[in-house]
Structures are given as C-alpha cells and as structure tokens.
Design a protein around this motif. Structure first.
Motif, PDB file in Angstrom:
ATOM      1  N   HIS A   5       0.820  -1.220   0.000  1.00 26.38           N
ATOM      2  CA  HIS A   5       0.000   0.000   0.000  1.00 26.38           C
ATOM      3  C   HIS A   5       0.850   1.265   0.000  1.00 26.38           C
ATOM      4  CE1 HIS A   5      -3.765   2.222   0.573  1.00 26.38           C
ATOM      5  NE2 HIS A   5      -3.020   3.070   1.257  1.00 26.38           N
ATOM      6  N   CYS A   6       0.545   2.166  -0.924  1.00 26.16           N
ATOM      7  CA  CYS A   6       1.078   3.532  -0.878  1.00 26.16           C
ATOM      8  C   CYS A   6       0.078   4.467  -1.539  1.00 26.16           C
ATOM      9  CB  CYS A   6       2.450   3.632  -1.547  1.00 26.16           C
ATOM     10  SG  CYS A   6       2.402   3.693  -3.357  1.00 26.16           S
ATOM     11  N   TYR A  41       2.516  -1.818  -4.590  1.00 26.22           N
ATOM     12  CA  TYR A  41       1.096  -1.665  -4.897  1.00 26.22           C
ATOM     13  C   TYR A  41       0.750  -0.177  -4.813  1.00 26.22           C
ATOM     14  CZ  TYR A  41       0.498  -6.725  -3.938  1.00 26.22           C
ATOM     15  OH  TYR A  41       0.573  -8.106  -3.934  1.00 26.22           O
ATOM     16  N   PHE A  42       0.097   0.347  -5.843  1.00 27.38           N
ATOM     17  CA  PHE A  42      -0.290   1.747  -5.903  1.00 27.38           C
ATOM     18  C   PHE A  42      -1.799   1.844  -5.722  1.00 27.38           C
ATOM     19  CE2 PHE A  42       3.790   1.639  -7.964  1.00 27.38           C
ATOM     20  CZ  PHE A  42       4.378   2.864  -7.643  1.00 27.38           C
ATOM     21  N   ALA A  43      -2.213   2.452  -4.613  1.00 27.90           N
ATOM     22  CA  ALA A  43      -3.637   2.552  -4.303  1.00 27.90           C
ATOM     23  C   ALA A  43      -4.276   3.747  -5.014  1.00 27.90           C
ATOM     24  CB  ALA A  43      -3.836   2.693  -2.797  1.00 27.90           C
ATOM     25  N   ILE A  44      -5.470   3.524  -5.515  1.00 28.36           N
ATOM     26  CA  ILE A  44      -6.325   4.616  -5.977  1.00 28.36           C
ATOM     27  C   ILE A  44      -7.138   5.062  -4.771  1.00 28.36           C
ATOM     28  CG2 ILE A  44      -8.220   5.262  -7.506  1.00 28.36           C
ATOM     29  CD1 ILE A  44      -7.349   2.746  -9.219  1.00 28.36           C
ATOM     30  N   PHE A  45      -6.878   6.264  -4.289  1.00 26.57           N
ATOM     31  CA  PHE A  45      -7.651   6.799  -3.171  1.00 26.57           C
ATOM     32  C   PHE A  45      -8.162   8.182  -3.544  1.00 26.57           C
ATOM     33  CE2 PHE A  45      -7.762   9.563   0.655  1.00 26.57           C
ATOM     34  CZ  PHE A  45      -8.942   9.056   1.173  1.00 26.57           C
ATOM     35  N   VAL A  46      -9.485   8.309  -3.604  1.00 22.69           N
ATOM     36  CA  VAL A  46     -10.136   9.580  -3.906  1.00 22.69           C
ATOM     37  C   VAL A  46     -10.667  10.163  -2.605  1.00 22.69           C
ATOM     38  CG1 VAL A  46     -12.019  10.697  -5.158  1.00 22.69           C
ATOM     39  CG2 VAL A  46     -10.755   8.797  -6.224  1.00 22.69           C
ATOM     40  N   PRO A  47     -10.155  11.311  -2.172  1.00 26.96           N
ATOM     41  CA  PRO A  47     -10.641  11.897  -0.919  1.00 26.96           C
ATOM     42  C   PRO A  47     -12.145  12.138  -0.977  1.00 26.96           C
ATOM     43  CG  PRO A  47      -8.649  13.008  -1.668  1.00 26.96           C
ATOM     44  CD  PRO A  47      -9.084  12.114  -2.783  1.00 26.96           C
ATOM     45  N   PRO A  48     -12.899  11.665   0.002  1.00 30.45           N
ATOM     46  CA  PRO A  48     -14.364  11.808  -0.051  1.00 30.45           C
ATOM     47  C   PRO A  48     -14.851  13.245  -0.064  1.00 30.45           C
ATOM     48  CG  PRO A  48     -13.737  10.149   1.563  1.00 30.45           C
ATOM     49  CD  PRO A  48     -12.473  10.843   1.140  1.00 30.45           C
ATOM     50  N   LYS A  93      11.293  -3.467 -11.582  1.00 31.36           N
ATOM     51  CA  LYS A  93      10.336  -3.303 -10.485  1.00 31.36           C
ATOM     52  C   LYS A  93       8.925  -3.545 -11.026  1.00 31.36           C
ATOM     53  CE  LYS A  93      13.427  -1.457  -7.509  1.00 31.36           C
ATOM     54  NZ  LYS A  93      13.835  -2.085  -6.229  1.00 31.36           N
ATOM     55  N   GLY A  94       8.067  -4.042 -10.146  1.00 36.68           N
ATOM     56  CA  GLY A  94       6.689  -4.302 -10.531  1.00 36.68           C
ATOM     57  C   GLY A  94       5.728  -3.341  -9.853  1.00 36.68           C
ATOM     58  N   ALA A  95       4.735  -2.866 -10.581  1.00 33.20           N
ATOM     59  CA  ALA A  95       3.730  -1.942 -10.059  1.00 33.20           C
ATOM     60  C   ALA A  95       2.343  -2.544 -10.242  1.00 33.20           C
ATOM     61  CB  ALA A  95       3.812  -0.597 -10.776  1.00 33.20           C
ATOM     62  N   MET A  96       1.577  -2.566  -9.159  1.00 32.15           N
ATOM     63  CA  MET A  96       0.226  -3.136  -9.192  1.00 32.15           C
ATOM     64  C   MET A  96      -0.781  -2.089  -8.750  1.00 32.15           C
ATOM     65  SD  MET A  96      -1.165  -6.596  -7.292  1.00 32.15           S
ATOM     66  CE  MET A  96      -0.105  -7.656  -8.257  1.00 32.15           C
ATOM     67  N   LEU A  97      -1.987  -2.147  -9.312  1.00 25.72           N
ATOM     68  CA  LEU A  97      -3.070  -1.221  -8.974  1.00 25.72           C
ATOM     69  C   LEU A  97      -4.004  -1.819  -7.931  1.00 25.72           C
ATOM     70  CD1 LEU A  97      -4.503   0.416 -12.233  1.00 25.72           C
ATOM     71  CD2 LEU A  97      -3.663   1.624 -10.221  1.00 25.72           C
ATOM     72  N   THR A  98      -4.369  -0.999  -6.934  1.00 26.74           N
ATOM     73  CA  THR A  98      -5.382  -1.386  -5.955  1.00 26.74           C
ATOM     74  C   THR A  98      -6.347  -0.211  -5.765  1.00 26.74           C
ATOM     75  OG1 THR A  98      -4.161  -0.606  -4.008  1.00 26.74           O
ATOM     76  CG2 THR A  98      -3.703  -2.849  -4.771  1.00 26.74           C
ATOM     77  N   LEU A  99      -7.431  -0.459  -5.050  1.00 29.94           N
ATOM     78  CA  LEU A  99      -8.432   0.575  -4.767  1.00 29.94           C
ATOM     79  C   LEU A  99      -8.618   0.699  -3.261  1.00 29.94           C
ATOM     80  CD1 LEU A  99     -10.708   2.556  -5.732  1.00 29.94           C
ATOM     81  CD2 LEU A  99     -12.261   0.592  -5.613  1.00 29.94           C
ATOM     82  N   GLY A 119      -7.561  -3.757 -14.171  1.00 26.61           N
ATOM     83  CA  GLY A 119      -6.399  -4.331 -13.524  1.00 26.61           C
ATOM     84  C   GLY A 119      -6.282  -4.110 -12.037  1.00 26.61           C
ATOM     85  N   VAL A 120      -7.314  -3.575 -11.399  1.00 24.08           N
ATOM     86  CA  VAL A 120      -7.284  -3.448  -9.943  1.00 24.08           C
ATOM     87  C   VAL A 120      -7.338  -4.848  -9.340  1.00 24.08           C
ATOM     88  CG1 VAL A 120      -8.633  -2.715  -7.935  1.00 24.08           C
ATOM     89  CG2 VAL A 120      -8.261  -1.136  -9.842  1.00 24.08           C
ATOM     90  N   LYS A 121      -6.341  -5.172  -8.503  1.00 24.07           N
ATOM     91  CA  LYS A 121      -6.214  -6.536  -7.992  1.00 24.07           C
ATOM     92  C   LYS A 121      -6.606  -6.682  -6.526  1.00 24.07           C
ATOM     93  CE  LYS A 121      -5.203  -9.379 -10.176  1.00 24.07           C
ATOM     94  NZ  LYS A 121      -6.034 -10.185 -11.112  1.00 24.07           N
ATOM     95  N   ALA A 122      -6.830  -5.570  -5.835  1.00 22.06           N
ATOM     96  CA  ALA A 122      -7.314  -5.613  -4.449  1.00 22.06           C
ATOM     97  C   ALA A 122      -8.243  -4.424  -4.256  1.00 22.06           C
ATOM     98  CB  ALA A 122      -6.162  -5.552  -3.451  1.00 22.06           C
ATOM     99  N   VAL A 123      -9.381  -4.671  -3.620  1.00 23.73           N
ATOM    100  CA  VAL A 123     -10.401  -3.632  -3.436  1.00 23.73           C
ATOM    101  C   VAL A 123     -10.630  -3.410  -1.952  1.00 23.73           C
ATOM    102  CG1 VAL A 123     -12.804  -2.983  -3.839  1.00 23.73           C
ATOM    103  CG2 VAL A 123     -11.521  -4.215  -5.620  1.00 23.73           C
ATOM    104  N   GLY A 124     -10.240  -2.230  -1.473  1.00 23.78           N
ATOM    105  CA  GLY A 124     -10.565  -1.830  -0.113  1.00 23.78           C
ATOM    106  C   GLY A 124     -12.013  -1.372  -0.072  1.00 23.78           C
ATOM    107  N   LEU A 125     -12.831  -2.009   0.750  1.00 15.86           N
ATOM    108  CA  LEU A 125     -14.268  -1.741   0.712  1.00 15.86           C
ATOM    109  C   LEU A 125     -14.620  -0.347   1.215  1.00 15.86           C
ATOM    110  CD1 LEU A 125     -15.755  -5.171   1.840  1.00 15.86           C
ATOM    111  CD2 LEU A 125     -15.149  -4.369  -0.458  1.00 15.86           C
TER     112      LEU A 125
END
Length: 302
Positions: A5-6, A41-48, A93-99, A119-125
């Motif tokens: 996570h980052c 892992y690169f997280a997609i985080f949109v501030p609410p 280096k490997g880069a992966m997408l998460t939410l 390609g999002v491989k992990a979803v934070g609910l």
C-alpha cells in the motif's frame, strides 16, 4: 520486499505538475530504484471531500498510473499476477493497482467491474467514511456489509481479486471473512499491541492467519505507538502477529505518501532495508522471505 500500500497516485493527482521523479515523495522513481522493494502496490484513493466526480477522479488516477509510472520507465512493469511478478528481472520493479474505498463506485457494480477489468487486484471496501458497502472502523462500527456490499464482495470474487479489510468495521470484517474467497488486510497493525481504531483485533487476525491471508503490517507511526515510534515498536506488531500464528500471513503495507509523520529511521522507501535487517535479527531467513515476499503473493493467482 513487496509493499502492499502507498498513496503516490493521490500525490500525483493532487498536483498535476508533480512527476514520479519528484524526490519530495516518499516513493519516487529514484528512491524506489535504490530500495529493496521489488513490487509496489499503488492505491487509488479519492478523498471523499472533493467536489468533483468520484469515478472520474478514479479513472484519472488509473491514467496517471500508466502515464507517470509505467510508460516513462522501461524497468517498471505493470504486474497483475504472481506469474508477472516472478518474471521480473533483477533490475526491474513491478507496479500493481489497488483501490482504497468503494465510495467511488456509489451503488454501481458496472463501475466496480470496470475497475477490476482495468487491472485493480485488491479492493478496499471502505476508507474511514461510511459508504453503500459497509460501516467503517470509525463510523458505524457495528454496521456490517449491506446487501449491496455483499454483491460487491461476490463481484470481487468473480474477478479473482482480493477484498481488503483495512479501514473496515469489525462487523464488516466478520462478513468478509464469511464471503470473500481472498480476504486481505493491506495496511493495519495489531490492536492488542497498540489500541487504535485502524488496527485489527487478535480474534480477527487469527481468522486471517487460519486462511493464510495476507496481513500488511503498516509503517504509520500513530498506528504503531502512542509516542515517537521506532522500528522496534514496529517489530512488536510483527512479533505479536507471528506468535498468534501469522507466519504464513505477515506482509507489509507502508502507507508511504499517505502520511505526514514517519517512524524513526523509516522515512521513505529507501529506509525499508532497516525493516529487513530487523527481521533478519529475529527470524530465520525462510520466515523473512515469507514475510517480505511470499505471503503477499502466494494467493494472487490461486
């Protein structure tokens, strides 16, 4: 090491002039190359609290991932599977997408499926704010998965992705453990070592460990210790999880670029070698390998 996570994408999205070369990032291109982290892992985080459309901001971050992290660098590879990671060469280096947070999909499974297809491989609910999926660790903590939330987990299962329980309510974690084929915790510490809402109870940790599901020990200082956190304080969480039976689950999720404070001697990705040294001082090399690498990806394609 694999870092689960980052928040680099958030930093790049907040300032359109910023590039992955900017060394004010905890994880920049040059810092990453100098570090022992092979897969990030690169997280997609949109501030609410933003005024713009959540889902458009999400797509913008997917675009930034490719334009600013993948495409400019021949030695950074977009990875989506265990096979992709194992195929990386020593200089790559490997880069992966998460939410991080399903508030971005509202109550629309088409949006979720779109992200999984991208390609999002992990979803934070959830993040910290309640959404249509569940309560969180700080809001409506007794609210588990809604009916829509259960459909979200079923959809994630269909796409063979991880269901990430960091930020989720305890009741939501209970539901995920019943429904998810691949539950995970990307960046949380042990609540019995340091009591914080974002940390995880021993009861839940043991259930993740029984499934050999990845649990990412995080470098967030205020999830680690009440005062000035050190690497020894971080190791207290690792040691506790190991003693609970986490040998085949313990992993790491730094939360770099999502924090303003850092643990002593762990200020950016170049300092991760201090964590590896501390692990080697405590554990057999086979266990260090599990915790820094194998536990994060063992279930990626299973």
């Amino acid at each position: 090491m694999i870092d689960m996570h980052c928040d680099v994408l958030l930093k790049l999205w907040e300032d359109s002039s910023k590039t992955f070369e900017d060394d004010d990032l905890h994880i920049s291109y040059n810092k990453w190359m100098e570090s022992p982290v092979q897969v990030q892992y690169f997280a997609i985080f949109v501030p609410p609290e933003i005024d713009s459309d959540y889902f458009q901001a999400t797509l913008d971050m997917v675009d930034l991932f490719h334009r600013k992290i993948i495409e400019p660098y021949s030695n950074i590879k977009w990875v989506q599977s265990k096979e992709d990671i194992e195929a990386l060469k020593p200089h790559e280096k490997g880069a992966m997408l998460t939410l991080e947070g399903c508030h971005v999909i509202g109550e629309d499974l088409v949006k979720l499926r779109t992200l999984l297809r991208l390609g999002v491989k992990a979803v934070g609910l959830t993040w910290n704010t309640v959404n249509a999926v569940s309560g969180t660790c700080v809001e409506q903590v007794d609210q588990g998965l809604t009916e829509f939330g259960k459909r979200v987990v079923e959809t994630i299962n269909e796409y063979d992705a991880f269901v990430d329980c960091s930020h989720l309510s305890p009741a939501g974690i209970d539901d995920v453990l019943k429904l998810a084929e691949k539950p995970m915790i990307s960046h949380s510490n042990a609540k019995s070592v340091y009591h914080h809402d974002r940390n995880i109870s021993d009861d839940h940790l043991k259930q993740f460990f029984a499934k050999k599901a990845p649990v990412g020990v995080t470098f967030v200082p205020y999830f680690t210790q009440s005062d000035r956190a050190t690497i020894d304080d971080l190791m207290a969480h690792v040691d506790h999880m190991y003693q609970l039976g986490g040998r085949d689950s313990i992993a790491f999720g730094s939360d770099f670029d999502g924090v303003t404070e850092t643990i002593d001697h762990l200020h950016d990705i170049t300092d991760v070698h201090h964590v590896i040294t501390a692990l080697k001082d405590r554990y057999e090399l086979a266990d260090v390998y599990r915790m820094t690498y194998d536990n994060a990806i063992r279930l990626l394609d299973s």
